[in-house]
Design a protein around this motif. Structure first.
Motif, PDB file in Angstrom:
ATOM      1  N   ALA A 191     -16.241   3.520  -7.201  1.00  0.00           N
ATOM      2  CA  ALA A 191     -15.428   3.921  -8.289  1.00  0.00           C
ATOM      3  C   ALA A 191     -14.745   5.103  -7.895  1.00  0.00           C
ATOM      4  O   ALA A 191     -13.417   5.453  -8.090  1.00  0.00           O
ATOM      5  N   ASP A 192     -15.465   5.965  -7.537  1.00  0.00           N
ATOM      6  CA  ASP A 192     -14.970   7.228  -6.892  1.00  0.00           C
ATOM      7  C   ASP A 192     -13.794   7.423  -5.637  1.00  0.00           C
ATOM      8  O   ASP A 192     -12.928   7.796  -5.915  1.00  0.00           O
ATOM      9  N   GLU A 193     -14.110   6.208  -4.856  1.00  0.00           N
ATOM     10  CA  GLU A 193     -13.226   5.766  -3.944  1.00  0.00           C
ATOM     11  C   GLU A 193     -11.797   5.254  -4.476  1.00  0.00           C
ATOM     12  O   GLU A 193     -10.717   5.516  -4.052  1.00  0.00           O
ATOM     13  N   ALA A 194     -12.109   4.334  -5.479  1.00  0.00           N
ATOM     14  CA  ALA A 194     -10.795   3.598  -6.031  1.00  0.00           C
ATOM     15  C   ALA A 194     -10.001   4.620  -6.662  1.00  0.00           C
ATOM     16  O   ALA A 194      -8.995   4.642  -6.798  1.00  0.00           O
ATOM     17  N   ARG A 195     -10.703   5.766  -7.369  1.00  0.00           N
ATOM     18  CA  ARG A 195     -10.097   6.730  -8.164  1.00  0.00           C
ATOM     19  C   ARG A 195      -9.139   7.615  -7.110  1.00  0.00           C
ATOM     20  O   ARG A 195      -8.034   7.976  -7.128  1.00  0.00           O
ATOM     21  N   ALA A 196      -9.721   7.796  -6.035  1.00  0.00           N
ATOM     22  CA  ALA A 196      -9.445   8.765  -4.952  1.00  0.00           C
ATOM     23  C   ALA A 196      -8.022   7.981  -4.350  1.00  0.00           C
ATOM     24  O   ALA A 196      -7.021   8.723  -4.261  1.00  0.00           O
ATOM     25  N   ASP A 197      -8.332   6.578  -4.382  1.00  0.00           N
ATOM     26  CA  ASP A 197      -6.985   5.805  -3.783  1.00  0.00           C
ATOM     27  C   ASP A 197      -5.885   5.948  -4.910  1.00  0.00           C
ATOM     28  O   ASP A 197      -4.728   6.045  -4.514  1.00  0.00           O
ATOM     29  N   ALA A 198      -6.032   5.962  -6.047  1.00  0.00           N
ATOM     30  CA  ALA A 198      -5.248   6.032  -7.221  1.00  0.00           C
ATOM     31  C   ALA A 198      -4.584   7.526  -6.999  1.00  0.00           C
ATOM     32  O   ALA A 198      -3.256   7.423  -7.400  1.00  0.00           O
ATOM     33  N   GLU A 199      -5.432   8.239  -7.010  1.00  0.00           N
ATOM     34  CA  GLU A 199      -4.695   9.580  -6.936  1.00  0.00           C
ATOM     35  C   GLU A 199      -3.865   9.873  -5.737  1.00  0.00           C
ATOM     36  O   GLU A 199      -2.544  10.520  -5.693  1.00  0.00           O
ATOM     37  N   ARG A 200      -4.380   9.246  -4.691  1.00  0.00           N
ATOM     38  CA  ARG A 200      -3.312   9.413  -3.382  1.00  0.00           C
ATOM     39  C   ARG A 200      -2.114   8.671  -3.569  1.00  0.00           C
ATOM     40  O   ARG A 200      -0.866   8.942  -3.027  1.00  0.00           O
ATOM     41  N   LEU A 201      -2.204   7.327  -4.193  1.00  0.00           N
ATOM     42  CA  LEU A 201      -0.907   6.544  -4.436  1.00  0.00           C
ATOM     43  C   LEU A 201      -0.064   7.427  -5.451  1.00  0.00           C
ATOM     44  O   LEU A 201       1.237   7.350  -5.302  1.00  0.00           O
ATOM     45  N   SER A 202      -0.775   7.884  -6.346  1.00  0.00           N
ATOM     46  CA  SER A 202       0.121   8.816  -7.424  1.00  0.00           C
ATOM     47  C   SER A 202       0.855  10.114  -6.585  1.00  0.00           C
ATOM     48  O   SER A 202       2.149  10.421  -7.028  1.00  0.00           O
ATOM     49  N   ASP A 203       0.069  10.707  -5.606  1.00  0.00           N
ATOM     50  CA  ASP A 203       0.750  11.605  -4.825  1.00  0.00           C
ATOM     51  C   ASP A 203       2.070  11.013  -4.134  1.00  0.00           C
ATOM     52  O   ASP A 203       2.949  11.674  -3.902  1.00  0.00           O
ATOM     53  N   LEU A 204       1.737   9.855  -3.604  1.00  0.00           N
ATOM     54  CA  LEU A 204       2.767   9.434  -2.769  1.00  0.00           C
ATOM     55  C   LEU A 204       3.893   8.982  -3.665  1.00  0.00           C
ATOM     56  O   LEU A 204       4.969   9.050  -3.185  1.00  0.00           O
ATOM     57  N   SER A 205       3.501   8.357  -4.848  1.00  0.00           N
ATOM     58  CA  SER A 205       4.714   7.998  -5.845  1.00  0.00           C
ATOM     59  C   SER A 205       5.630   9.126  -6.348  1.00  0.00           C
ATOM     60  O   SER A 205       6.871   9.184  -6.307  1.00  0.00           O
ATOM     61  N   GLU A 206       4.648  10.466  -6.616  1.00  0.00           N
ATOM     62  CA  GLU A 206       5.482  11.463  -6.929  1.00  0.00           C
ATOM     63  C   GLU A 206       6.495  12.241  -5.717  1.00  0.00           C
ATOM     64  O   GLU A 206       7.720  12.292  -5.811  1.00  0.00           O
ATOM     65  N   ALA A 207       5.713  11.803  -4.613  1.00  0.00           N
ATOM     66  CA  ALA A 207       6.600  12.407  -3.345  1.00  0.00           C
ATOM     67  C   ALA A 207       7.811  11.508  -3.137  1.00  0.00           C
ATOM     68  O   ALA A 207       9.127  12.192  -2.858  1.00  0.00           O
ATOM     69  N   LYS A 208       7.664  10.273  -3.296  1.00  0.00           N
ATOM     70  CA  LYS A 208       8.903   9.478  -3.193  1.00  0.00           C
ATOM     71  C   LYS A 208       9.923   9.650  -4.315  1.00  0.00           C
ATOM     72  O   LYS A 208      11.055   9.413  -4.153  1.00  0.00           O
ATOM     73  N   LYS A 209       9.448   9.963  -5.557  1.00  0.00           N
ATOM     74  CA  LYS A 209      10.166   9.979  -6.447  1.00  0.00           C
ATOM     75  C   LYS A 209      11.132  11.430  -6.348  1.00  0.00           C
ATOM     76  O   LYS A 209      12.358  11.485  -6.536  1.00  0.00           O
ATOM     77  N   ASP A 210      10.414  12.527  -5.981  1.00  0.00           N
ATOM     78  CA  ASP A 210      10.938  13.748  -5.528  1.00  0.00           C
ATOM     79  C   ASP A 210      12.149  13.432  -4.324  1.00  0.00           C
ATOM     80  O   ASP A 210      13.043  14.006  -4.648  1.00  0.00           O
ATOM     81  N   GLN A 211      11.500  12.631  -3.516  1.00  0.00           N
ATOM     82  CA  GLN A 211      12.532  11.996  -2.482  1.00  0.00           C
ATOM     83  C   GLN A 211      14.066  11.597  -3.023  1.00  0.00           C
ATOM     84  O   GLN A 211      15.096  11.867  -2.511  1.00  0.00           O
ATOM     85  N   ARG A 212      13.832  10.496  -3.701  1.00  0.00           N
ATOM     86  CA  ARG A 212      14.754   9.776  -4.534  1.00  0.00           C
ATOM     87  C   ARG A 212      15.742  10.673  -5.393  1.00  0.00           C
ATOM     88  O   ARG A 212      16.669  10.571  -5.479  1.00  0.00           O
ATOM     89  N   THR A 213      14.913  11.589  -5.930  1.00  0.00           N
ATOM     90  CA  THR A 213      15.823  12.683  -6.869  1.00  0.00           C
ATOM     91  C   THR A 213      16.791  13.562  -5.808  1.00  0.00           C
ATOM     92  O   THR A 213      17.897  13.698  -6.102  1.00  0.00           O
ATOM     93  N   SER A 214      16.007  13.840  -4.541  1.00  0.00           N
ATOM     94  CA  SER A 214      16.967  14.726  -3.765  1.00  0.00           C
ATOM     95  C   SER A 214      17.986  14.069  -3.160  1.00  0.00           C
ATOM     96  O   SER A 214      18.976  14.567  -2.823  1.00  0.00           O
TER      97      SER A 214
END
Length: 215
Positions: A191-214
């Protein structure tokens, strides 16, 4: 630039849902039912809109949101399963201890009863010996003593055997409980590993979002 202009009406129509999402994010856990439902709605809407508008950014945003929601749901499910297994293991261990204690008490009671019967048999044998003729008194008393000693030994042997069986069952219950706790720990780790994957994906999503915004 043209893609942003084409997608603008959709983004405007999406604003109310985005506002609700922002409010829920501040008030509810990310694995709560309303958050999960809204994530799926926004993710599906972005994906469909991106496909219709041929906007790859919208499609990726929707897909990432859906994937993140799925990982969070998986993490929550695994955590719930791990907690259920831990509780089950605790209950089984407690039941094993109660059962072992009851078996020890039963063995002790049985041994005490056997010793009491041996004492009664010894007294009866001695009384019978005294009532008999002087010629047979010594032989009968010896026989009574022998019977009493035999019953006492049998009672003691039975108590020892019962105590050993109770201890063996207790250890077996403890081993089984430990195995289940280990299983629960493994589920928690997953469960911890799955949550960590989700958090990493969230960070990646935010980074891509920032990139698209820029962009």
């Amino acid at each position: 630039m043209l893609k942003k202009i084409v997608a603008l009406p959709y983004e405007i129509a999406r604003l109310p849902l985005a506002a609700v999402d922002h409010r829920l994010a501040a008030r509810l856990d990310e694995t709560s039912a309303p958050r999960v439902a809204l994530d799926r709605t926004l993710g599906s809407a972005d994906k469909v809109a991106g496909t219709v508008l041929r906007n790859r950014g919208l499609v990726e945003r929707g897909a990432e949101r859906l994937e993140r929601g799925e990982k969070l749901a998986t993490a929550a499910r695994l955590e719930a399963e791990a907690e259920a297994k831990r509780e089950q293991a605790r209950e089984k261990a407690a039941a094993g201890r109660r059962k072992a204690a009851a078996q020890r008490k039963a063995a002790q009671d049985k041994a005490a009863s056997g010793l009491k019967e041996a004492d009664v048999a010894e007294a009866k044998g001695k009384q019978q010996a005294r009532e008999d003729a002087e010629k047979k008194a010594a032989a009968k008393k010896a026989a009574a003593d022998k019977r009493a000693a035999s019953k006492a030994k049998a009672a003691e042997d039975q108590r020892t055997k019962a105590a050993a069986e109770a201890e063996a069952k207790k250890k077996a219950a403890q081993r089984e409980a430990k195995a289940e706790i280990d299983d629960a720990t493994a589920s928690k780790k997953a469960a911890d590993e799955a949550r960590a994957d989700a958090e990493r994906l969230s960070d990646l999503s935010e980074a891509k979002k920032d990139q698209r915004t820029s962009d």
